[in-house]
Design an enzyme around this catalytic site. Structure first.
Site, PDB file in Angstrom:
ATOM      1  N   ASP A  72       0.859  -1.386   0.131  1.00 33.19           N
ATOM      2  CA  ASP A  72       0.170  -0.063  -0.017  1.00 33.19           C
ATOM      3  C   ASP A  72       0.753   1.201   0.141  1.00 33.19           C
ATOM      4  OD1 ASP A  72      -2.420   1.846   1.025  1.00 33.19           O
ATOM      5  OD2 ASP A  72      -3.220  -0.132   0.691  1.00 33.19           O
ATOM      6  N   HIS A 107      -3.822   6.323   3.153  1.00 29.63           N
ATOM      7  CA  HIS A 107      -4.517   5.103   2.915  1.00 29.63           C
ATOM      8  C   HIS A 107      -3.862   3.931   3.449  1.00 29.63           C
ATOM      9  CE1 HIS A 107      -6.070   2.033   0.119  1.00 29.63           C
ATOM     10  NE2 HIS A 107      -7.065   2.856   0.024  1.00 29.63           N
ATOM     11  N   SER A 292     -11.397  -1.338  -0.396  1.00 29.90           N
ATOM     12  CA  SER A 292     -10.133  -1.527   0.077  1.00 29.90           C
ATOM     13  C   SER A 292     -10.348  -1.818   1.650  1.00 29.90           C
ATOM     14  CB  SER A 292      -9.092  -0.043   0.085  1.00 29.90           C
ATOM     15  OG  SER A 292      -8.839   0.274  -1.412  1.00 29.90           O
TER      16      SER A 292
END
Length: 478
Positions: A72, A107, A292
Protein backbone atom coordinates in the site's frame (compact mmCIF):
# COMPACT_ATOMS: atom_id res chain seq x y z
CA UNK A 1 -18.73 13.42 -1.94
CA UNK A 2 -17.50 12.98 -5.46
CA UNK A 3 -15.02 10.26 -6.27
CA UNK A 4 -13.00 12.74 -8.27
CA UNK A 5 -11.83 16.12 -7.13
CA UNK A 6 -10.43 19.07 -9.06
CA UNK A 7 -6.89 18.75 -10.31
CA UNK A 8 -4.26 20.89 -8.67
CA UNK A 9 -3.16 23.71 -10.87
CA UNK A 10 0.37 23.51 -12.20
CA UNK A 11 2.71 26.04 -10.74
CA UNK A 12 6.38 26.11 -11.55
CA UNK A 13 8.67 23.63 -13.23
CA UNK A 14 7.66 20.03 -12.90
CA UNK A 15 4.98 20.45 -10.23
CA UNK A 16 2.45 17.71 -10.86
CA UNK A 17 -0.95 18.18 -12.33
CA UNK A 18 -3.62 15.55 -12.02
CA UNK A 19 -6.10 14.18 -14.47
CA UNK A 20 -8.75 11.77 -13.26
CA UNK A 21 -10.36 9.30 -15.68
CA UNK A 22 -12.77 7.91 -13.10
CA UNK A 23 -16.47 8.55 -12.92
CA UNK A 24 -18.10 10.03 -9.84
CA UNK A 25 -20.31 7.44 -8.19
CA UNK A 26 -22.69 7.69 -5.27
CA UNK A 27 -25.05 5.34 -3.51
CA UNK A 28 -27.87 7.86 -3.44
CA UNK A 29 -27.32 8.89 0.18
CA UNK A 30 -24.33 11.15 -0.23
CA UNK A 31 -22.02 8.24 0.50
CA UNK A 32 -19.83 8.05 -2.56
CA UNK A 33 -16.42 6.45 -2.60
CA UNK A 34 -14.26 8.29 -0.17
CA UNK A 35 -13.85 10.07 3.07
CA UNK A 36 -16.73 11.94 4.66
CA UNK A 37 -18.63 12.42 7.90
CA UNK A 38 -22.04 11.45 6.50
CA UNK A 39 -23.84 8.12 6.59
CA UNK A 40 -22.99 4.90 8.43
CA UNK A 41 -20.29 4.97 11.09
CA UNK A 42 -18.85 1.48 11.38
CA UNK A 43 -16.42 1.31 14.27
CA UNK A 44 -14.02 -1.62 14.28
CA UNK A 45 -15.92 -3.05 17.24
CA UNK A 46 -19.09 -2.93 15.14
CA UNK A 47 -17.27 -4.59 12.25
CA UNK A 48 -15.91 -7.35 14.50
CA UNK A 49 -19.39 -7.97 15.89
CA UNK A 50 -20.94 -7.98 12.41
CA UNK A 51 -18.59 -10.61 10.97
CA UNK A 52 -18.53 -12.60 14.27
CA UNK A 53 -14.83 -11.96 14.83
CA UNK A 54 -15.62 -10.79 18.38
CA UNK A 55 -16.48 -14.36 19.36
CA UNK A 56 -13.14 -15.57 18.02
CA UNK A 57 -11.35 -12.83 19.97
CA UNK A 58 -13.11 -14.08 23.12
CA UNK A 59 -11.72 -17.54 22.34
CA UNK A 60 -8.18 -16.19 22.10
CA UNK A 61 -7.94 -16.07 18.31
CA UNK A 62 -6.30 -12.74 17.50
CA UNK A 63 -4.00 -13.62 14.61
CA UNK A 64 -1.05 -14.44 16.85
CA UNK A 65 1.77 -16.08 14.89
CA UNK A 66 0.33 -15.20 11.46
CA UNK A 67 2.08 -12.72 9.18
CA UNK A 68 0.01 -10.40 6.98
CA UNK A 69 1.68 -8.46 4.18
CA UNK A 70 0.09 -5.14 3.22
CA UNK A 71 1.17 -3.60 -0.09
CA UNK A 72 0.00 0.00 0.00
CA UNK A 73 1.22 3.54 0.77
CA UNK A 74 3.18 2.50 3.86
CA UNK A 75 2.21 2.69 7.53
CA UNK A 76 2.81 5.62 9.88
CA UNK A 77 3.77 4.87 13.51
CA UNK A 78 0.51 6.16 14.98
CA UNK A 79 -1.21 4.93 18.13
CA UNK A 80 -1.96 1.23 17.79
CA UNK A 81 0.49 0.71 14.92
CA UNK A 82 3.92 1.10 16.47
CA UNK A 83 4.90 -2.56 16.07
CA UNK A 84 4.91 -2.91 12.30
CA UNK A 85 7.62 -4.60 10.24
CA UNK A 86 8.66 -2.61 7.20
CA UNK A 87 9.79 -4.35 4.06
CA UNK A 88 11.67 -2.45 1.34
CA UNK A 89 10.26 0.91 0.29
CA UNK A 90 9.68 0.54 -3.46
CA UNK A 91 7.88 3.87 -3.79
CA UNK A 92 9.06 7.10 -5.34
CA UNK A 93 9.52 8.37 -1.76
CA UNK A 94 12.39 5.98 -1.17
CA UNK A 95 14.84 8.68 -2.29
CA UNK A 96 13.91 10.86 0.70
CA UNK A 97 15.03 9.49 4.07
CA UNK A 98 12.36 11.46 5.95
CA UNK A 99 9.53 9.73 4.08
CA UNK A 100 11.03 6.28 3.55
CA UNK A 101 8.71 3.47 4.72
CA UNK A 102 6.24 5.92 6.31
CA UNK A 103 2.75 6.66 5.08
CA UNK A 104 2.46 10.35 4.31
CA UNK A 105 -0.73 9.80 2.34
CA UNK A 106 -2.96 7.98 4.82
CA UNK A 107 -4.48 5.08 2.89
CA UNK A 108 -2.10 2.36 4.06
CA UNK A 109 -2.33 3.44 7.68
CA UNK A 110 -6.13 3.33 7.53
CA UNK A 111 -6.06 -0.26 6.25
CA UNK A 112 -3.33 -1.28 8.70
CA UNK A 113 -5.53 -0.07 11.57
CA UNK A 114 -8.39 -2.23 10.31
CA UNK A 115 -6.15 -5.26 10.11
CA UNK A 116 -4.01 -5.16 13.23
CA UNK A 117 -4.35 -2.07 15.42
CA UNK A 118 -3.91 -2.95 19.09
CA UNK A 119 -5.50 0.18 20.55
CA UNK A 120 -8.40 -0.65 22.85
CA UNK A 121 -10.84 1.86 21.33
CA UNK A 122 -10.14 0.78 17.74
CA UNK A 123 -9.02 -2.84 17.89
CA UNK A 124 -8.11 -4.41 14.57
CA UNK A 125 -9.59 -7.67 13.32
CA UNK A 126 -6.29 -9.50 13.94
CA UNK A 127 -4.58 -7.34 16.57
CA UNK A 128 -1.79 -9.81 17.36
CA UNK A 129 -0.85 -10.66 13.78
CA UNK A 130 2.55 -9.59 12.44
CA UNK A 131 1.96 -6.85 9.88
CA UNK A 132 4.64 -6.51 7.18
CA UNK A 133 4.24 -3.26 5.25
CA UNK A 134 5.60 -2.76 1.75
CA UNK A 135 5.31 0.81 0.58
CA UNK A 136 4.73 1.27 -3.15
CA UNK A 137 2.44 4.35 -3.22
CA UNK A 138 4.23 7.67 -2.76
CA UNK A 139 3.25 10.69 -0.67
CA UNK A 140 0.96 11.83 -3.49
CA UNK A 141 -0.14 8.29 -4.26
CA UNK A 142 1.86 7.85 -7.46
CA UNK A 143 2.72 4.24 -8.35
CA UNK A 144 3.40 2.06 -11.36
CA UNK A 145 2.20 -1.50 -11.78
CA UNK A 146 5.82 -2.75 -11.95
CA UNK A 147 6.39 -1.50 -8.39
CA UNK A 148 3.35 -3.45 -7.20
CA UNK A 149 4.45 -6.62 -9.00
CA UNK A 150 7.97 -6.28 -7.55
CA UNK A 151 6.45 -5.97 -4.06
CA UNK A 152 4.36 -9.11 -4.55
CA UNK A 153 7.42 -11.03 -5.70
CA UNK A 154 9.33 -9.82 -2.63
CA UNK A 155 6.58 -11.06 -0.34
CA UNK A 156 6.72 -14.50 -1.97
CA UNK A 157 10.48 -14.81 -1.48
CA UNK A 158 10.38 -13.55 2.11
CA UNK A 159 7.19 -15.32 3.17
CA UNK A 160 9.01 -17.43 5.74
CA UNK A 161 10.10 -14.29 7.58
CA UNK A 162 7.24 -13.51 9.97
CA UNK A 163 5.30 -16.49 8.58
CA UNK A 164 3.49 -14.43 5.92
CA UNK A 165 0.30 -16.37 5.17
CA UNK A 166 -1.93 -13.51 4.00
CA UNK A 167 -1.44 -10.73 1.45
CA UNK A 168 -3.82 -7.76 1.38
CA UNK A 169 -3.73 -5.75 -1.84
CA UNK A 170 -6.19 -2.89 -2.27
CA UNK A 171 -4.79 -1.97 -5.67
CA UNK A 172 -6.18 -2.50 -9.11
CA UNK A 173 -6.13 -1.26 -12.66
CA UNK A 174 -8.73 -1.10 -15.40
CA UNK A 175 -6.75 -3.50 -17.58
CA UNK A 176 -8.92 -5.54 -19.92
CA UNK A 177 -6.14 -8.04 -20.60
CA UNK A 178 -7.03 -11.70 -20.08
CA UNK A 179 -6.06 -12.57 -16.48
CA UNK A 180 -4.47 -15.78 -17.75
CA UNK A 181 -1.69 -13.74 -19.39
CA UNK A 182 -1.74 -10.46 -17.43
CA UNK A 183 1.52 -10.01 -15.43
CA UNK A 184 -0.19 -8.45 -12.37
CA UNK A 185 -2.69 -11.31 -12.32
CA UNK A 186 0.16 -13.81 -12.62
CA UNK A 187 2.02 -12.20 -9.70
CA UNK A 188 -0.89 -12.68 -7.28
CA UNK A 189 -1.47 -16.21 -8.55
CA UNK A 190 2.19 -17.03 -7.94
CA UNK A 191 1.79 -15.83 -4.35
CA UNK A 192 -1.31 -18.00 -4.02
CA UNK A 193 0.53 -21.07 -5.29
CA UNK A 194 3.25 -20.45 -2.71
CA UNK A 195 0.76 -20.79 0.13
CA UNK A 196 -0.20 -17.12 0.60
CA UNK A 197 -3.92 -16.34 0.75
CA UNK A 198 -4.26 -13.24 -1.44
CA UNK A 199 -7.14 -10.87 -0.62
CA UNK A 200 -7.85 -8.09 -3.11
CA UNK A 201 -10.42 -5.33 -3.42
CA UNK A 202 -12.91 -5.89 -6.23
CA UNK A 203 -12.58 -2.25 -7.29
CA UNK A 204 -14.79 0.81 -6.99
CA UNK A 205 -15.84 1.41 -10.58
CA UNK A 206 -19.57 1.08 -9.96
CA UNK A 207 -22.28 -1.56 -10.19
CA UNK A 208 -22.65 -1.00 -13.91
CA UNK A 209 -19.00 -1.94 -14.44
CA UNK A 210 -18.65 -4.95 -16.74
CA UNK A 211 -15.68 -6.41 -14.85
CA UNK A 212 -13.77 -6.35 -11.60
CA UNK A 213 -10.47 -4.51 -11.32
CA UNK A 214 -7.27 -6.37 -12.18
CA UNK A 215 -5.99 -8.47 -10.34
CA UNK A 216 -9.37 -9.28 -8.75
CA UNK A 217 -10.20 -10.77 -12.15
CA UNK A 218 -7.86 -13.66 -11.33
CA UNK A 219 -10.18 -16.55 -10.38
CA UNK A 220 -7.88 -17.99 -7.71
CA UNK A 221 -7.60 -15.03 -5.33
CA UNK A 222 -10.31 -13.76 -2.97
CA UNK A 223 -12.05 -10.78 -4.58
CA UNK A 224 -13.87 -8.71 -1.95
CA UNK A 225 -16.89 -6.49 -2.43
CA UNK A 226 -18.14 -3.94 0.09
CA UNK A 227 -21.46 -3.63 1.90
CA UNK A 228 -23.07 -0.91 3.96
CA UNK A 229 -24.18 -2.50 7.23
CA UNK A 230 -26.53 0.41 7.99
CA UNK A 231 -25.06 0.29 11.49
CA UNK A 232 -26.77 -2.99 12.39
CA UNK A 233 -25.70 -6.61 12.81
CA UNK A 234 -28.52 -7.82 10.56
CA UNK A 235 -27.54 -9.04 7.13
CA UNK A 236 -31.00 -8.54 5.69
CA UNK A 237 -30.72 -4.75 5.76
CA UNK A 238 -27.21 -4.63 4.25
CA UNK A 239 -26.86 -2.76 0.98
CA UNK A 240 -24.25 -2.95 -1.73
CA UNK A 241 -23.11 0.63 -2.37
CA UNK A 242 -23.15 1.71 -5.98
CA UNK A 243 -19.36 1.99 -6.16
CA UNK A 244 -18.93 -1.81 -5.97
CA UNK A 245 -18.66 -3.40 -9.44
CA UNK A 246 -21.13 -6.16 -10.17
CA UNK A 247 -18.63 -8.04 -12.28
CA UNK A 248 -19.48 -10.48 -15.04
CA UNK A 249 -21.20 -13.85 -15.14
CA UNK A 250 -17.76 -15.42 -15.08
CA UNK A 251 -16.19 -13.35 -12.30
CA UNK A 252 -17.93 -11.61 -9.41
CA UNK A 253 -16.85 -10.76 -5.86
CA UNK A 254 -16.25 -13.96 -3.90
CA UNK A 255 -17.36 -12.50 -0.58
CA UNK A 256 -18.69 -9.19 0.75
CA UNK A 257 -17.58 -7.41 3.92
CA UNK A 258 -18.32 -4.05 5.56
CA UNK A 259 -16.88 -1.22 3.48
CA UNK A 260 -18.89 1.93 4.22
CA UNK A 261 -18.11 4.36 7.03
CA UNK A 262 -15.22 2.28 8.38
CA UNK A 263 -13.51 4.15 11.24
CA UNK A 264 -9.81 3.40 11.55
CA UNK A 265 -6.39 4.97 12.06
CA UNK A 266 -5.52 8.35 10.57
CA UNK A 267 -2.21 10.05 9.83
CA UNK A 268 -2.56 13.43 11.56
CA UNK A 269 -1.28 16.12 9.24
CA UNK A 270 -1.08 13.71 6.31
CA UNK A 271 -2.60 14.26 2.90
CA UNK A 272 -6.01 12.67 3.51
CA UNK A 273 -6.28 14.14 7.00
CA UNK A 274 -5.69 17.68 5.78
CA UNK A 275 -7.69 17.33 2.56
CA UNK A 276 -10.80 15.73 4.10
CA UNK A 277 -11.15 17.20 7.59
CA UNK A 278 -14.84 16.21 7.71
CA UNK A 279 -13.77 12.56 7.76
CA UNK A 280 -11.83 12.99 11.01
CA UNK A 281 -13.14 11.12 14.03
CA UNK A 282 -12.25 11.61 17.71
CA UNK A 283 -8.98 10.07 18.83
CA UNK A 284 -7.05 10.57 15.58
CA UNK A 285 -9.32 8.22 13.67
CA UNK A 286 -10.72 8.56 10.17
CA UNK A 287 -13.80 7.39 8.28
CA UNK A 288 -13.53 5.81 4.84
CA UNK A 289 -15.50 3.88 2.25
CA UNK A 290 -14.31 1.40 -0.34
CA UNK A 291 -13.52 -2.18 -1.25
CA UNK A 292 -10.04 -1.45 0.12
CA UNK A 293 -11.48 -1.37 3.62
CA UNK A 294 -13.54 -4.50 2.96
CA UNK A 295 -10.43 -6.34 1.74
CA UNK A 296 -8.51 -5.34 4.87
CA UNK A 297 -11.33 -6.76 7.02
CA UNK A 298 -11.29 -10.07 5.16
CA UNK A 299 -7.49 -10.21 5.34
CA UNK A 300 -7.56 -9.82 9.10
CA UNK A 301 -10.33 -12.40 9.39
CA UNK A 302 -8.33 -14.95 7.38
CA UNK A 303 -5.48 -14.59 9.90
CA UNK A 304 -7.88 -15.72 12.65
CA UNK A 305 -8.77 -18.80 10.61
CA UNK A 306 -5.12 -19.63 10.05
CA UNK A 307 -4.24 -19.22 13.71
CA UNK A 308 -6.93 -21.78 14.52
CA UNK A 309 -5.86 -24.16 11.76
CA UNK A 310 -2.44 -23.33 10.26
CA UNK A 311 -2.65 -26.32 7.94
CA UNK A 312 -5.27 -24.67 5.70
CA UNK A 313 -4.20 -23.99 2.13
CA UNK A 314 -5.31 -20.82 0.31
CA UNK A 315 -7.83 -22.90 -1.67
CA UNK A 316 -9.29 -24.28 1.56
CA UNK A 317 -9.47 -20.84 3.14
CA UNK A 318 -11.37 -19.45 0.16
CA UNK A 319 -13.70 -22.46 -0.07
CA UNK A 320 -14.60 -22.22 3.63
CA UNK A 321 -15.16 -18.48 3.51
CA UNK A 322 -17.61 -18.95 0.67
CA UNK A 323 -19.21 -22.04 2.23
CA UNK A 324 -19.82 -20.27 5.55
CA UNK A 325 -20.84 -16.89 4.14
CA UNK A 326 -24.28 -15.70 5.09
CA UNK A 327 -26.56 -16.02 2.10
CA UNK A 328 -28.57 -12.89 1.45
CA UNK A 329 -30.05 -10.71 -1.23
CA UNK A 330 -26.64 -9.14 -1.86
CA UNK A 331 -24.56 -12.31 -2.13
CA UNK A 332 -22.15 -14.14 0.20
CA UNK A 333 -21.31 -11.99 3.23
CA UNK A 334 -18.44 -12.71 5.59
CA UNK A 335 -19.08 -14.87 8.66
CA UNK A 336 -15.68 -15.74 10.07
CA UNK A 337 -17.01 -17.68 13.08
CA UNK A 338 -18.68 -20.30 10.91
CA UNK A 339 -15.79 -20.38 8.45
CA UNK A 340 -13.29 -21.00 11.25
CA UNK A 341 -15.12 -23.53 13.38
CA UNK A 342 -17.53 -25.23 10.99
CA UNK A 343 -15.98 -24.88 7.55
CA UNK A 344 -15.28 -28.16 5.82
CA UNK A 345 -14.93 -27.31 2.14
CA UNK A 346 -11.54 -28.27 0.73
CA UNK A 347 -11.48 -27.04 -2.87
CA UNK A 348 -9.17 -27.35 -4.68
CA UNK A 349 -9.59 -24.78 -7.43
CA UNK A 350 -8.98 -26.10 -10.93
CA UNK A 351 -8.86 -22.96 -13.05
CA UNK A 352 -6.41 -22.92 -15.93
CA UNK A 353 -3.09 -21.55 -14.62
CA UNK A 354 -1.91 -18.14 -15.73
CA UNK A 355 1.21 -17.70 -17.83
CA UNK A 356 1.99 -14.03 -17.14
CA UNK A 357 3.34 -13.63 -20.65
CA UNK A 358 1.13 -10.70 -21.60
CA UNK A 359 1.93 -7.01 -21.88
CA UNK A 360 3.01 -4.99 -18.84
CA UNK A 361 1.69 -1.86 -20.55
CA UNK A 362 -1.71 -3.49 -21.04
CA UNK A 363 -1.61 -4.46 -17.36
CA UNK A 364 -1.39 -0.74 -16.51
CA UNK A 365 -4.63 -0.01 -18.30
CA UNK A 366 -5.07 3.74 -18.00
CA UNK A 367 -3.06 3.86 -14.76
CA UNK A 368 0.09 5.55 -16.01
CA UNK A 369 2.73 7.68 -14.32
CA UNK A 370 4.17 10.75 -16.00
CA UNK A 371 6.89 13.27 -15.31
CA UNK A 372 7.14 16.63 -17.05
CA UNK A 373 4.36 15.48 -19.34
CA UNK A 374 6.12 12.27 -20.41
CA UNK A 375 4.19 9.09 -19.59
CA UNK A 376 5.77 5.83 -18.48
CA UNK A 377 4.43 3.46 -21.10
CA UNK A 378 5.56 0.46 -23.08
CA UNK A 379 7.22 -2.76 -22.04
CA UNK A 380 9.50 -1.28 -19.39
CA UNK A 381 9.63 -0.94 -15.62
CA UNK A 382 9.90 2.16 -13.44
CA UNK A 383 13.64 2.39 -14.21
CA UNK A 384 13.15 2.24 -17.96
CA UNK A 385 14.54 -1.31 -18.06
CA UNK A 386 12.91 -3.57 -20.63
CA UNK A 387 10.38 -5.95 -19.07
CA UNK A 388 10.42 -9.42 -20.61
CA UNK A 389 7.17 -10.84 -19.28
CA UNK A 390 7.92 -14.42 -20.36
CA UNK A 391 11.30 -14.48 -18.59
CA UNK A 392 9.91 -12.70 -15.52
CA UNK A 393 6.92 -15.06 -15.26
CA UNK A 394 9.21 -18.08 -14.91
CA UNK A 395 11.09 -16.42 -12.05
CA UNK A 396 7.90 -15.22 -10.39
CA UNK A 397 6.39 -18.69 -10.55
CA UNK A 398 9.48 -20.22 -8.96
CA UNK A 399 9.79 -17.50 -6.31
CA UNK A 400 13.18 -16.32 -7.56
CA UNK A 401 12.40 -12.93 -9.13
CA UNK A 402 14.55 -11.12 -6.52
CA UNK A 403 18.29 -11.65 -6.12
CA UNK A 404 20.16 -9.63 -3.46
CA UNK A 405 17.98 -6.57 -3.95
CA UNK A 406 17.90 -6.90 -7.75
CA UNK A 407 14.58 -7.21 -9.59
CA UNK A 408 14.31 -7.16 -13.37
CA UNK A 409 18.09 -6.70 -13.67
CA UNK A 410 18.14 -3.51 -11.58
CA UNK A 411 19.16 -2.85 -7.97
CA UNK A 412 15.97 -1.82 -6.16
CA UNK A 413 16.72 -2.30 -2.46
CA UNK A 414 19.42 -2.68 0.15
CA UNK A 415 20.65 -5.91 1.57
CA UNK A 416 18.88 -6.93 4.77
CA UNK A 417 16.80 -6.28 7.85
CA UNK A 418 17.91 -3.75 10.46
CA UNK A 419 15.71 -4.01 13.53
CA UNK A 420 12.17 -4.07 12.20
CA UNK A 421 12.89 -2.27 8.95
CA UNK A 422 14.44 -3.33 5.66
CA UNK A 423 17.84 -1.69 5.60
CA UNK A 424 17.92 -0.13 2.18
CA UNK A 425 18.45 3.27 0.67
CA UNK A 426 15.96 3.09 -2.10
CA UNK A 427 17.19 2.54 -5.58
CA UNK A 428 20.96 2.42 -5.04
CA UNK A 429 21.53 5.77 -6.71
CA UNK A 430 19.18 5.11 -9.58
CA UNK A 431 16.39 7.51 -8.81
CA UNK A 432 14.27 9.72 -10.99
CA UNK A 433 15.32 13.00 -12.47
CA UNK A 434 12.54 15.54 -12.36
CA UNK A 435 10.38 17.50 -10.01
CA UNK A 436 7.33 15.48 -9.42
CA UNK A 437 5.50 12.45 -10.60
CA UNK A 438 1.81 12.12 -11.00
CA UNK A 439 -0.43 9.26 -11.88
CA UNK A 440 -3.84 7.84 -11.43
CA UNK A 441 -2.86 5.70 -8.47
CA UNK A 442 -4.50 6.03 -5.09
CA UNK A 443 -7.63 8.09 -5.47
CA UNK A 444 -7.63 11.06 -3.09
CA UNK A 445 -11.21 10.28 -2.11
CA UNK A 446 -10.48 6.61 -1.49
CA UNK A 447 -9.74 3.47 -3.41
CA UNK A 448 -11.15 3.66 -6.90
CA UNK A 449 -10.15 0.31 -8.28
CA UNK A 450 -7.82 1.84 -10.85
CA UNK A 451 -4.74 2.45 -8.77
CA UNK A 452 -3.71 5.43 -6.70
CA UNK A 453 -4.69 8.88 -7.82
CA UNK A 454 -1.75 11.28 -7.42
CA UNK A 455 -3.17 14.64 -6.48
CA UNK A 456 0.14 16.33 -5.88
CA UNK A 457 1.32 17.31 -2.44
CA UNK A 458 -0.47 20.38 -1.14
CA UNK A 459 2.12 23.03 -0.38
CA UNK A 460 4.99 20.72 -1.42
CA UNK A 461 5.91 19.87 2.13
CA UNK A 462 4.66 17.93 5.12
CA UNK A 463 5.69 19.27 8.48
CA UNK A 464 4.65 16.16 10.39
CA UNK A 465 7.56 14.10 9.08
CA UNK A 466 9.92 16.65 7.67
CA UNK A 467 9.17 15.98 4.02
CA UNK A 468 11.02 18.80 2.32
CA UNK A 469 11.20 18.43 -1.40
CA UNK A 470 11.22 16.21 -4.41
CA UNK A 471 14.55 16.06 -6.19
CA UNK A 472 15.07 12.36 -6.89
CA UNK A 473 18.55 12.65 -8.34
CA UNK A 474 19.99 10.13 -10.71
CA UNK A 475 18.95 8.58 -13.95
CA UNK A 476 15.43 8.81 -15.28
CA UNK A 477 13.53 6.24 -17.28
CA UNK A 478 13.08 7.06 -20.91
Amino acid sequence: MSAAGPALAAGGKGKPTTQDPTTSVDNGNGQGIGWSVEGTHATLQHVADTIDASFLHDDGLTGNGIGIALIDTGVAPVTGLTDVWHGPDLSLDSQAEEARHYDVYGHGTHLAGIITSDRADALGIAPDADLVSLKVGAHDGAVDVTQVIAAIDWVVQHRHEHNIRVLVLAYGTDSTQDPRIDPLSHAVESAWRHGITVVVGAGNTGQASPRLATPATNPYVIAVGAVDTQGTWRVRDDEVPSFVPAGTDGRQPDVYAPGVGIVSAAVPGGYLDTTYPDARQPGDLFRGNGTSQAAAIVGGAVALMLQYDPSLSPDQVKARLIEAASSSHIGPTLNIWDATYFGSANGPQTWLPSTGTGSIDASRGSSTLSVDGVALTGEQDIHGVAFDSAAWAVESSSGTAWNDGVWNDTQWTGWGWNGNTWNGWGWNGEGWHGWGWNGWGWNGDAWNGWGWNGWGWNGWGWNGWGWNGWGWNGVQWD
